[in-house]
Design a protein around this motif. Structure first.
Motif, mmCIF file in Angstrom:
data_model
loop_
_atom_site.group_PDB
_atom_site.id
_atom_site.type_symbol
_atom_site.label_atom_id
_atom_site.label_comp_id
_atom_site.label_asym_id
_atom_site.label_seq_id
_atom_site.Cartn_x
_atom_site.Cartn_y
_atom_site.Cartn_z
ATOM 1 N N LEU A 400 -55.130 40.307 -13.945
ATOM 2 C CA LEU A 400 -56.203 39.863 -14.824
ATOM 3 C C LEU A 400 -55.735 39.674 -16.270
ATOM 4 C CD1 LEU A 400 -59.129 39.093 -15.159
ATOM 5 C CD2 LEU A 400 -59.724 41.525 -15.355
ATOM 6 N N PRO A 401 -54.985 40.618 -16.872
ATOM 7 C CA PRO A 401 -54.455 40.344 -18.222
ATOM 8 C C PRO A 401 -53.526 39.140 -18.252
ATOM 9 C CG PRO A 401 -54.212 42.666 -17.680
ATOM 10 C CD PRO A 401 -54.665 41.987 -16.446
ATOM 11 N N ALA A 402 -52.703 38.979 -17.206
ATOM 12 C CA ALA A 402 -51.823 37.813 -17.158
ATOM 13 C C ALA A 402 -52.634 36.530 -17.052
ATOM 14 C CB ALA A 402 -50.863 37.930 -15.971
ATOM 15 N N TYR A 403 -53.736 36.576 -16.311
ATOM 16 C CA TYR A 403 -54.611 35.418 -16.204
ATOM 17 C C TYR A 403 -55.194 35.062 -17.577
ATOM 18 C CZ TYR A 403 -58.647 32.585 -14.898
ATOM 19 O OH TYR A 403 -59.571 31.587 -14.817
ATOM 20 N N CYS A 404 -55.677 36.065 -18.314
ATOM 21 C CA CYS A 404 -56.225 35.821 -19.657
ATOM 22 C C CYS A 404 -55.151 35.256 -20.583
ATOM 23 C CB CYS A 404 -56.792 37.114 -20.229
ATOM 24 S SG CYS A 404 -58.179 37.792 -19.289
ATOM 25 N N LEU A 405 -53.934 35.782 -20.462
ATOM 26 C CA LEU A 405 -52.836 35.278 -21.280
ATOM 27 C C LEU A 405 -52.528 33.827 -20.933
ATOM 28 C CD1 LEU A 405 -50.987 36.318 -23.495
ATOM 29 C CD2 LEU A 405 -49.404 37.112 -21.746
ATOM 30 N N LEU A 406 -52.591 33.488 -19.652
ATOM 31 C CA LEU A 406 -52.352 32.107 -19.240
ATOM 32 C C LEU A 406 -53.413 31.179 -19.812
ATOM 33 C CD1 LEU A 406 -50.940 29.935 -17.545
ATOM 34 C CD2 LEU A 406 -52.375 30.638 -15.609
ATOM 35 N N GLN A 407 -54.676 31.600 -19.792
ATOM 36 C CA GLN A 407 -55.729 30.757 -20.360
ATOM 37 C C GLN A 407 -55.514 30.531 -21.851
ATOM 38 O OE1 GLN A 407 -57.747 29.281 -18.187
ATOM 39 N NE2 GLN A 407 -56.578 30.492 -16.705
ATOM 40 N N THR A 408 -55.002 31.553 -22.526
ATOM 41 C CA THR A 408 -54.684 31.397 -23.945
ATOM 42 C C THR A 408 -53.587 30.362 -24.141
ATOM 43 O OG1 THR A 408 -55.302 33.693 -24.379
ATOM 44 C CG2 THR A 408 -53.922 32.614 -26.019
ATOM 45 N N LEU A 409 -52.563 30.404 -23.304
ATOM 46 C CA LEU A 409 -51.471 29.436 -23.420
ATOM 47 C C LEU A 409 -51.934 28.027 -23.046
ATOM 48 C CD1 LEU A 409 -48.543 31.517 -21.859
ATOM 49 C CD2 LEU A 409 -49.124 31.228 -24.266
ATOM 50 N N LEU A 410 -52.785 27.909 -22.022
ATOM 51 C CA LEU A 410 -53.327 26.598 -21.659
ATOM 52 C C LEU A 410 -54.164 26.025 -22.793
ATOM 53 C CD1 LEU A 410 -54.420 27.259 -17.951
ATOM 54 C CD2 LEU A 410 -52.597 25.725 -18.712
ATOM 55 N N ARG A 411 -54.987 26.873 -23.406
ATOM 56 C CA ARG A 411 -55.808 26.431 -24.528
ATOM 57 C C ARG A 411 -54.940 25.988 -25.698
ATOM 58 N NH1 ARG A 411 -58.794 30.514 -24.500
ATOM 59 N NH2 ARG A 411 -57.752 31.835 -26.008
ATOM 60 N N SER A 412 -53.876 26.720 -25.960
ATOM 61 C CA SER A 412 -52.984 26.370 -27.066
ATOM 62 C C SER A 412 -52.246 25.068 -26.791
ATOM 63 C CB SER A 412 -51.975 27.500 -27.296
ATOM 64 O OG SER A 412 -52.629 28.735 -27.522
ATOM 65 N N ALA A 413 -51.821 24.871 -25.527
ATOM 66 C CA ALA A 413 -51.109 23.641 -25.176
ATOM 67 C C ALA A 413 -52.011 22.422 -25.291
ATOM 68 C CB ALA A 413 -50.535 23.759 -23.761
ATOM 69 N N LYS A 414 -53.271 22.545 -24.854
ATOM 70 C CA LYS A 414 -54.198 21.419 -24.932
ATOM 71 C C LYS A 414 -54.563 21.078 -26.373
ATOM 72 C CE LYS A 414 -56.316 22.213 -20.410
ATOM 73 N NZ LYS A 414 -57.558 22.562 -19.681
ATOM 74 N N ALA A 415 -54.584 22.082 -27.247
ATOM 75 C CA ALA A 415 -54.924 21.849 -28.652
ATOM 76 C C ALA A 415 -53.716 21.413 -29.481
ATOM 77 C CB ALA A 415 -55.521 23.122 -29.248
ATOM 78 N N SER A 417 -51.271 23.111 -30.385
ATOM 79 C CA SER A 417 -51.045 24.144 -31.382
ATOM 80 C C SER A 417 -49.546 24.407 -31.533
ATOM 81 C CB SER A 417 -51.771 25.431 -30.979
ATOM 82 O OG SER A 417 -51.405 26.514 -31.801
ATOM 83 N N ALA A 418 -49.137 24.649 -32.768
ATOM 84 C CA ALA A 418 -47.742 24.993 -33.009
ATOM 85 C C ALA A 418 -47.434 26.422 -32.607
ATOM 86 C CB ALA A 418 -47.395 24.797 -34.487
ATOM 87 N N GLY A 419 -48.488 27.221 -32.422
ATOM 88 C CA GLY A 419 -48.304 28.605 -32.011
ATOM 89 C C GLY A 419 -49.176 28.933 -30.823
ATOM 90 N N ILE A 420 -49.901 30.052 -30.926
ATOM 91 C CA ILE A 420 -50.783 30.510 -29.857
ATOM 92 C C ILE A 420 -52.188 30.627 -30.416
ATOM 93 C CG2 ILE A 420 -51.296 32.394 -28.261
ATOM 94 C CD1 ILE A 420 -48.356 32.998 -28.114
ATOM 95 N N MET A 421 -53.132 29.902 -29.828
ATOM 96 C CA MET A 421 -54.524 29.907 -30.254
ATOM 97 C C MET A 421 -55.250 31.053 -29.574
ATOM 98 S SD MET A 421 -56.579 27.892 -32.183
ATOM 99 C CE MET A 421 -55.877 26.252 -32.018
ATOM 100 N N LEU A 422 -55.918 31.895 -30.381
ATOM 101 C CA LEU A 422 -56.605 33.050 -29.835
ATOM 102 C C LEU A 422 -57.989 32.670 -29.330
ATOM 103 C CD1 LEU A 422 -55.529 35.843 -32.335
ATOM 104 C CD2 LEU A 422 -54.408 35.053 -30.253
ATOM 105 N N SER A 423 -58.751 33.661 -28.868
ATOM 106 C CA SER A 423 -60.001 33.394 -28.159
ATOM 107 C C SER A 423 -61.076 32.790 -29.038
ATOM 108 C CB SER A 423 -60.530 34.695 -27.532
ATOM 109 O OG SER A 423 -60.743 35.673 -28.533
ATOM 110 N N ASP A 424 -61.001 32.963 -30.370
ATOM 111 C CA ASP A 424 -62.038 32.399 -31.231
ATOM 112 C C ASP A 424 -61.814 30.925 -31.542
ATOM 113 O OD1 ASP A 424 -59.821 32.580 -32.809
ATOM 114 O OD2 ASP A 424 -60.692 33.943 -34.294
ATOM 115 N N ASN A 425 -60.740 30.339 -30.993
ATOM 116 C CA ASN A 425 -60.410 28.924 -31.196
ATOM 117 C C ASN A 425 -60.163 28.587 -32.662
ATOM 118 O OD1 ASN A 425 -60.491 28.099 -28.513
ATOM 119 N ND2 ASN A 425 -62.709 27.820 -28.564
ATOM 120 N N VAL A 426 -59.988 29.577 -33.493
ATOM 121 C CA VAL A 426 -59.715 29.360 -34.915
ATOM 122 C C VAL A 426 -58.403 30.029 -35.313
ATOM 123 C CG1 VAL A 426 -60.542 29.744 -37.273
ATOM 124 C CG2 VAL A 426 -62.176 29.162 -35.450
ATOM 125 N N THR A 427 -58.274 31.314 -34.976
ATOM 126 C CA THR A 427 -57.077 32.070 -35.332
ATOM 127 C C THR A 427 -55.893 31.591 -34.513
ATOM 128 O OG1 THR A 427 -58.492 33.978 -35.753
ATOM 129 C CG2 THR A 427 -56.124 34.362 -35.654
#
Length: 589
Positions: A400-415, A417-427
């Motif tokens: 489950l933590p790995a799944y959440c981490l993957l969603q973070t990386l997918l979100r960052s790749a789609k945006a 992002s030069a880094g890693i986008m956190l859950s608030d889509n701002v930080t």
């Protein structure tokens, strides 16, 4: 806040600031003196009990795992069993002394710093916070320190040793030691310790007065002129405290150099073994003195020069290594062109804390966990096994933590992002605002590489769903076989690439799970999931998991904002009362 102009204005500002700082310092000292004995006893007694109780298990399990390790040869196992007895014998003494010093420092410094933080900008009722902050929080924090120490000594240690025992040899060849070069390595290591430690200590002691005076000169200059760390009111107490504690920092730097010299000198044994040459080890011993001298000159902004020679200690020194070494020990750009010391902190570059990424994962885990339960991918047994620390609970504890981490990386790749986008889509965690922590770098750089690989793969929705479920269930091979995780990619190559991504992501998550605070916070997360499920099922003791419901293939990728998820869930609860779980989940997704 602009710094005062002119000498008289600066002097008057300093005079007005001095009583304010002294008052806070005295109050912090009083709180520290009162709380120090209590926290000292809690941390010392708690850690001492943990060390004594677990010491026999540590001794037995360390030798057992080394002897059963599949990637170590027989001679190397014998040598490690002999060498490991030294740190194991010193571990109780080191642990107890560290607990004594750490408990006293924690009990005294935490209330002191909390007193200064209480007068920060934006806080109300500062007088109350000056007195209360750092009192009860310090006592509770001391129990948390003992709990985290217990997690490291019990969970993290045994997890690491289990990996040593089960991990197979790379490429089918186990590690073995060449006995022919062992005597030369031992001689070089002993010589390196005997030469480097006293010489580096003398060099450090020689430069210590310069470091003390230069640091005080800079701090007092900033204090009088309200520049640098004294520019903003929120930083003034800490910068003023730095003036008083600067001698301790200098002494700490000296002691750190002495400790580092032991490892620098002993590394000559590794050089001899790697290069198969005693001469190269002797060259390294001399070169280390020059390396330390030049590095300390860079730190103190002294002229670039060293009186020690620097011979080559590698037979095949690549050009890239040479240029990299020259860059590392020549004066960096930050020393040639130091940043402006009068830049205001009104619009500072936000430097994130090391726990920001972990906080984001823990915020998303309850949201995703509820969805997984409704999908039928996570069962009640998984949750109960995760609570009991069973291997069968890896779907929840690691997947489950790995799944959440993957969603973070997918979100960052789609945006993009030069880094890693956190859950608030701002930080966003980037190379510029990342925590300046070597431990954090161990995880950040591999995650950035995985994010770039995911972006290069250009995954479809079906492939994203397949990868997500593969990451979640890979820890339980039997569950992975019987579960419907979607159709794998048509290309065998892409399927292998997704499998490698899932394997690496689970490995990184498992390493993060050994961090001291992870287990404590993960238990709170599991408790939150269990309580939410119990409330949804009308407070029943057992979770009547609803049957899986049809969802789109990108359902897992859509729930990315935990705050919006919670607000939506709360609004549905208020509008619909005790509406069934299935209807609420459908509307949320």
């Amino acid at each position: 806040m602009e710094p005062p102009r002119g000498f008289l204005a600066s002097l008057w500002n300093f005079i007005c600031f001095l009583p304010f700082f002294i008052g806070l310092l005295i109050l912090g000292f009083i709180k520290g003196i009162i709380l120090c004995p209590l926290t000292f006893l809690i941390i010392t007694i708690g850690n001492f009990a943990i060390i004594v109780v677990l010491l026999p298990a540590h001794f037995f399990w360390t030798y057992y795992c080394i002897l059963r390790a599949k990637q170590l040869g027989p001679v190397l196992k014998l040598l490690l069993c002999i060498c490991i007895s030294v740190p194991l014998s010193f571990w109780p003494m080191v642990g107890i002394i560290g607990s004594l010093i750490g408990g006293a420092a924690y009990g005294f410094l935490v209330p002191l710093f909390a007193t200064f933080k209480a007068v920060g900008e934006g806080k109300t009722d500062k007088m109350y916070h000056c007195i209360y902050d750092g009192t009860w929080d310090t006592v509770k924090g001391s129990f948390i320190v003992v709990q985290d120490f217990m997690d490291v000594c019990f969970n993290s240690y045994f997890s690491i040793m289990d990996d040593v025992r089960h991990q197979g040899p790379p490429e089918g060849k186990y590690y073995e030691i060449r006995l022919l070069y062992l005597p030369g390595a031992i001689i070089a290591g002993a010589l390196g310790f005997m030469v480097d430690m006293p010489v580096i200590t003398l060099v450090a002691a020689y430069k210590t007065p310069y470091m003390l005076l230069k640091g005080w000169h800079r701090l007092f200059h900033d204090c009088i002129g309200r520049e640098g760390p004294f520019l903003e009111t929120i930083c003034v107490p800490f910068a003023g405290l730095a003036i008083l504690l600067w001698p301790l920092a200098v002494v700490g730097a000296l002691l750190g150099s002495m400790v580092a010299s032991v490892f620098l000198g002993a590394y000559a044994a590794v050089i001899v073994y790697q290069e198969s040459s005693l001469w190269m080890g002797l060259c390294y011993i001399v070169a280390t003195l020059s390396i330390y001298d030049e590095y300390s000159n860079d730190i103190l902004d002294m002229p670039e020069w060293s009186c020690f020679p620097r011979p080559r200690y590698r037979k095949k020194a690549a050009l890239s290594e040479t240029s990299s070494r020259a860059t590392s020990f020549s004066r960096p750009d930050s020393f040639r062109n130091p940043p402006s010391r009068t830049v205001s902190l009104k619009n500072p570059m936000i430097e994130l804390k090391p726990f920001e990424l972990m906080n984001s994962i823990f915020e998303e885990c309850p949201c995703y966990g509820e969805i997984m339960v409704s999908e039928g991918l996570i069962t009640v047994k998984d949750i109960e096994d995760a609570k009991s620390n069973k291997d069968s609970g890896r779907v929840v504890s690691i997947g489950l933590p790995a799944y959440c981490l993957l969603q973070t990386l997918l979100r960052s790749a789609k945006a993009n992002s030069a880094g890693i986008m956190l859950s608030d889509n701002v930080t966003e965690i980037t190379s510029t605002n990342r925590p300046k922590d070597t431990f954090f770098d161990w995880f950040l750089h591999p995650l950035l590489i995985i994010k770039d690989q995911i972006k290069a793969e250009n995954l479809s929705e079906a492939e994203e769903g397949y990868l997500s479920k593969l990451v979640l269930l890979r820890g339980d091979p039997e569950r992975l076989k019987i579960s419907n995780i979607g159709s794998p990619p048509d290309s065998e190559r892409k399927q292998a690439e997704l499998d490698a991504l899932a394997r690496r992501l689970l490995g990184i998550t498992k390493s993060i799970s050994r961090y001291p605070t992870f287990k404590r916070r993960w238990e709170d997360c599991i408790k939150s999931i269990s309580e939410d499920l119990a409330k949804k099922n009308h407070g029943s003791d057992s979770f009547n998991v609803t049957p899986p419901i049809p969802r789109s293939k990108s359902a897992f990728a859509r729930i990315v904002n935990q705050k919006s998820f919670k607000s939506t869930r709360s609004s549905h609860r208020s509008d619909q009362g005790s509406q069934p779980v299935i209807e609420r989940d459908v509307e949320i997704v």
